[in-house]
Motif scaffolding. Sequence first.
Motif, PDB file in Angstrom:
ATOM      1  N   PHE A  13       0.848  -1.180   0.000  1.00  0.00           N
ATOM      2  CA  PHE A  13       0.000   0.000   0.000  1.00  0.00           C
ATOM      3  C   PHE A  13       0.890   1.238   0.000  1.00  0.00           C
ATOM      4  O   PHE A  13       1.925   1.276   0.692  1.00  0.00           O
ATOM      5  CB  PHE A  13      -0.909   0.014   1.228  1.00  0.00           C
ATOM      6  N   GLU A  15       0.518   3.882   1.463  1.00  0.00           N
ATOM      7  CA  GLU A  15       0.619   4.489   2.798  1.00  0.00           C
ATOM      8  C   GLU A  15       1.837   3.987   3.564  1.00  0.00           C
ATOM      9  O   GLU A  15       2.369   4.694   4.416  1.00  0.00           O
ATOM     10  CB  GLU A  15      -0.646   4.222   3.620  1.00  0.00           C
ATOM     11  N   TRP A  48       1.226   5.708  -9.690  1.00  0.00           N
ATOM     12  CA  TRP A  48       1.443   4.298  -9.374  1.00  0.00           C
ATOM     13  C   TRP A  48       1.112   3.422 -10.578  1.00  0.00           C
ATOM     14  O   TRP A  48       0.298   3.787 -11.417  1.00  0.00           O
ATOM     15  CB  TRP A  48       0.606   3.887  -8.162  1.00  0.00           C
ATOM     16  N   SER A  50      -0.468  -0.043 -11.880  1.00  0.00           N
ATOM     17  CA  SER A  50      -1.359  -1.147 -11.523  1.00  0.00           C
ATOM     18  C   SER A  50      -1.237  -2.172 -12.646  1.00  0.00           C
ATOM     19  O   SER A  50      -0.156  -2.423 -13.147  1.00  0.00           O
ATOM     20  CB  SER A  50      -2.774  -0.618 -11.343  1.00  0.00           C
ATOM     21  N   TYR A  58      -2.605  10.914  -9.049  1.00  0.00           N
ATOM     22  CA  TYR A  58      -3.461  11.817  -8.296  1.00  0.00           C
ATOM     23  C   TYR A  58      -2.599  12.979  -7.833  1.00  0.00           C
ATOM     24  O   TYR A  58      -1.590  12.778  -7.150  1.00  0.00           O
ATOM     25  CB  TYR A  58      -4.079  11.114  -7.077  1.00  0.00           C
ATOM     26  N   GLU A  68      -7.509  14.641   2.732  1.00  0.00           N
ATOM     27  CA  GLU A  68      -8.127  13.365   3.088  1.00  0.00           C
ATOM     28  C   GLU A  68      -8.111  12.391   1.918  1.00  0.00           C
ATOM     29  O   GLU A  68      -8.017  11.173   2.113  1.00  0.00           O
ATOM     30  CB  GLU A  68      -9.589  13.560   3.519  1.00  0.00           C
ATOM     31  N   ASN A  69      -8.235  12.916   0.699  1.00  0.00           N
ATOM     32  CA  ASN A  69      -8.211  12.034  -0.459  1.00  0.00           C
ATOM     33  C   ASN A  69      -6.882  11.294  -0.576  1.00  0.00           C
ATOM     34  O   ASN A  69      -6.847  10.103  -0.889  1.00  0.00           O
ATOM     35  CB  ASN A  69      -8.440  12.837  -1.743  1.00  0.00           C
ATOM     36  N   SER A  72      -6.764   8.464   1.822  1.00  0.00           N
ATOM     37  CA  SER A  72      -7.627   7.355   1.446  1.00  0.00           C
ATOM     38  C   SER A  72      -7.051   6.574   0.258  1.00  0.00           C
ATOM     39  O   SER A  72      -7.051   5.343   0.246  1.00  0.00           O
ATOM     40  CB  SER A  72      -9.032   7.877   1.113  1.00  0.00           C
ATOM     41  N   ILE A  73      -6.548   7.298  -0.711  1.00  0.00           N
ATOM     42  CA  ILE A  73      -5.970   6.627  -1.881  1.00  0.00           C
ATOM     43  C   ILE A  73      -4.751   5.810  -1.459  1.00  0.00           C
ATOM     44  O   ILE A  73      -4.591   4.653  -1.868  1.00  0.00           O
ATOM     45  CB  ILE A  73      -5.627   7.665  -2.965  1.00  0.00           C
ATOM     46  N   SER A  75      -4.200   4.480   1.317  1.00  0.00           N
ATOM     47  CA  SER A  75      -4.623   3.331   2.130  1.00  0.00           C
ATOM     48  C   SER A  75      -5.245   2.220   1.306  1.00  0.00           C
ATOM     49  O   SER A  75      -5.430   1.110   1.802  1.00  0.00           O
ATOM     50  CB  SER A  75      -5.670   3.762   3.163  1.00  0.00           C
ATOM     51  N   HIS A  76      -5.623   2.522   0.061  1.00  0.00           N
ATOM     52  CA  HIS A  76      -6.356   1.517  -0.712  1.00  0.00           C
ATOM     53  C   HIS A  76      -5.705   1.124  -2.012  1.00  0.00           C
ATOM     54  O   HIS A  76      -6.178   0.221  -2.682  1.00  0.00           O
ATOM     55  CB  HIS A  76      -7.791   2.003  -0.969  1.00  0.00           C
ATOM     56  N   VAL A  77      -4.648   1.805  -2.371  1.00  0.00           N
ATOM     57  CA  VAL A  77      -3.964   1.439  -3.602  1.00  0.00           C
ATOM     58  C   VAL A  77      -2.670   0.726  -3.229  1.00  0.00           C
ATOM     59  O   VAL A  77      -1.865   1.235  -2.452  1.00  0.00           O
ATOM     60  CB  VAL A  77      -3.681   2.681  -4.470  1.00  0.00           C
ATOM     61  N   ARG A  78      -2.516  -0.444  -3.781  1.00  0.00           N
ATOM     62  CA  ARG A  78      -1.337  -1.265  -3.562  1.00  0.00           C
ATOM     63  C   ARG A  78      -0.600  -1.331  -4.890  1.00  0.00           C
ATOM     64  O   ARG A  78      -1.224  -1.526  -5.933  1.00  0.00           O
ATOM     65  CB  ARG A  78      -1.808  -2.666  -3.167  1.00  0.00           C
TER      66      ARG A  78
END
Lengths: 255, 255, 255, 255
Positions: A13, A15, A48, A50, A58, A68-69, A72-73, A75-78
């Motif tokens: 991730f 993050e 990134w 994929s 982004y 915040e975006n 969130s991104i 935290s959810h994009v690996r």
Amino acid sequence: MCRFLAYCGEPVFLETLVCTPCHSLIEQSMHATEAKTGTNGDGFGVGWYSERTEPGRYCEIRPAWSDENLQSICSHVRSRLFFAHVRAATGTAVSRANCHPFKAGRFLFMHNGQVGDWPRLRRKVEAMIPDELYSARTGTTDSEAIFLAALGQGLERDSVGAFQRVLHAIRDEMRALDITSPLRFTATWTDGDRIWAVRWASDDKPPSLYWRRGDNGLIVVSEPVDSQRDQWRPVPPGGGLVARVGAAPEMFRFH
Amino acid sequence: MCRFLAYCGEPVFLETLVCTPCHSLIEQSMHATEAKTGTNGDGFGVGWYSERTEPGRYCEIRPAWSDENLQSICSHVRSRLFFAHVRAATGTAVSRANCHPFKAGRFLFMHNGQVGDWPRLRRKVEAMIPDELYSARTGTTDSEAIFLAALGQGLERDSVGAFQRVLHAIRDEMRALDITSPLRFTATWTDGDRIWAVRWASDDKPPSLYWRRGDNGLIVVSEPVDSQRDQWRPVPPGGGLVARVGAAPEMFRFH
Amino acid sequence: MCRFLAYCGEPVFLETLVCTPCHSLIEQSMHATEAKTGTNGDGFGVGWYSERTEPGRYCEIRPAWSDENLQSICSHVRSRLFFAHVRAATGTAVSRANCHPFKAGRFLFMHNGQVGDWPRLRRKVEAMIPDELYSARTGTTDSEAIFLAALGQGLERDSVGAFQRVLHAIRDEMRALDITSPLRFTATWTDGDRIWAVRWASDDKPPSLYWRRGDNGLIVVSEPVDSQRDQWRPVPPGGGLVARVGAAPEMFRFH
Amino acid sequence: MCRFLAYCGEPVFLETLVCTPCHSLIEQSMHATEAKTGTNGDGFGVGWYSERTEPGRYCEIRPAWSDENLQSICSHVRSRLFFAHVRAATGTAVSRANCHPFKAGRFLFMHNGQVGDWPRLRRKVEAMIPDELYSARTGTTDSEAIFLAALGQGLERDSVGAFQRVLHAIRDEMRALDITSPLRFTATWTDGDRIWAVRWASDDKPPSLYWRRGDNGLIVVSEPVDSQRDQWRPVPPGGGLVARVGAAPEMFRFH
């Protein structure tokens, strides 16, 4: 001056490196310690890879620390290969078009440094961008112009040589205009497979550049993101490295 | 923590204080020296009185240091009474609705400080806002809630007393909930005619507050905007002042 | 396509024309009736002259219809000469740098129209910008490039001739490249004293342009802002006008 | 009024439904055909489930039609369950905090409709939010308040019942205050596993709601995103459905 981070290795991730470490890139957006400017609040960007050839991206004009975006991104994009950048503007506007990483096809590019007396040189460097790429020039930074010019110099086949040719051409222009302020180019770029990173300046002050092997892959940064200082190796001035998932990085000279 | 500035006197361009001085509010947005946080990059706002009863207002979520609109507005708006604020968020979101100065009718309000354990107290403080003002609650800050609650306590007739009543009520709630983190309230407000400014905290650390007579009027600030340190007088903890164009400011106790 | 409005006359609040009328410019940002695109939500800008030589400017990337700052500024800024614009992007990014009115020194410029096949022509038109103005090129629109090129063609001395020379040069480039899509140029500009407005296209479809005498001065618009349709006079294709506070506007041919 | 889309099924790129179809949600942001307002340009949001329990979220205040980040994220994020929403504000500010989908823990929620005379009811509905969720109230919309109130009514165990209880309570308040303007609630929510969607109003005008089986899964929308009109089934007023990856949706009554 800016701060950046590049990673390749096991998919993690974003993050893990961008948000979580004690001196993460988001932390560096407010409190960088090795930069001329401690605040890097003039926009940011992440890119990134994929399952597609071209990377996702982004970027936003707000400071990274409050978006915040971005949290969130991340935290959810690996991803197995990603770039992140926080910007400290040096004379050009705060706009999305001026945020790194810049993208062209499957390539991403980030820069920390500057072209001395850019307002006088801008036109010269933009002239190095080939016609077919000119509509991809969306901002006003030296960084984006160098990247597009390097694409015109064969970045797809020989990226190190392409950047060298562009930098040499810029130095020639600087000499012709008697510009004495330095050209500094600590940068990293990728084709989605390999990551290159170089540290160079026309004076003896190229912005810092470090790398380390992490738990899952290779990390290249402007300044270390964690407190294990002894794990980070500086890239020497005039040096560069190229890395690929699963292989040891190779060092090279860049001048 | 935040930084703010208030002015009343001869009509001057906002830039005279917001942009031009060596340690102007815009400079403080990146390099405050007397604040807990040196960076106040979580949005900003200016409010000014022109020929209308209600003030004009411009606020934005970007850092003040890079906003071209702010520069342009400050260069073209001349006012006899204006407020300016740069924000360092303490837990609530970066949004226009959370930017100071807050406005209600002809009043403007700016706050530097915080309500300890705000998430637990928010509901209690919002309950102090009268029904007819509740739809004016657009953000989530403690500052805006205190302002609206004070309006409900008679701010239009007795503004100092109104804020005192609200702060006392908040302290009662804090005691009831065993909240020990402090309530800090360095603030300034205006009805378009007079400026009030107070410095108070439930502990011994109220945020700083200074004032001086400038060439054209009176200036109230979180920290001095110029290098003439000896011209600035600190407001003592538990103190306040009220000023009006053309008259000497009066000091009072605030607790 | 876009919608714009220009005013000169007795000093009035900007809101008088930008916000209040039944078909105000803000209303046109969501519901334009004479434009190819009914929605003009890709940013906006206002520029106004106060007591300084150079105009003030506020522009933003949000739609005009929801921007509280725009409402507040228009309610508090009174001016004898102002411009306002709502944008419908035609291929270039939504960014502040691409918002009209464009500003250079004491001049403002707004454009409604487009250069056919702009991506191919951009480089040619940017080459018409003189070196000393090139660093003022902050965006990527055809509009800004035409304005800066006209400055290089003597806009300060002969603004009508300067724009004509630029448009002729662009048409020459279009012919050389066999570009058949039209060049459309309904535009207005000012030096802070006079307002010029022209309506022209290389085909027979120049965007609409109207003017009227209002209660306090002269108004030039893309489409009428009020319901008194008979008070508005269309500028004919190939026509232009120049106006000055307190004098009757003069008509001229523009081709 | 707003437009929304929900999907569950085989993991697909968000762009498959959000960007690519002829009447995609992005297209609907500018040209909705079944909504009271054709323009849904007051911000947008997407939420998606990846390998984590809680969903990712990206929302922004710009119109969806011009946001490059949205395009890039939708092109690179693949998900088995995602929500997307374009907003037309009905009285509350354009801010990220007011963008759908709203998120709490593993839940996402989107609403199309409104609570009549919201400014008078807001306080009553906010009072239904339990203390422990109150700090999650970041905006000012009726939609977010209903969602948080439903969480307090047991949304995690019985989501349909929870929303019914909240809506009944709101109607009771409306009757008590003699509010005659309608309460409209076309909405969809998910726990990351199932999607619920309902269509209801206190008058006979609940906003539209459709669903279809697509190539890879189930799609629920405010209005069809493609031209295969006969493939879309309207949900009747007072109706609802619940769907899960790989199973046929079940219909229920909602009132």
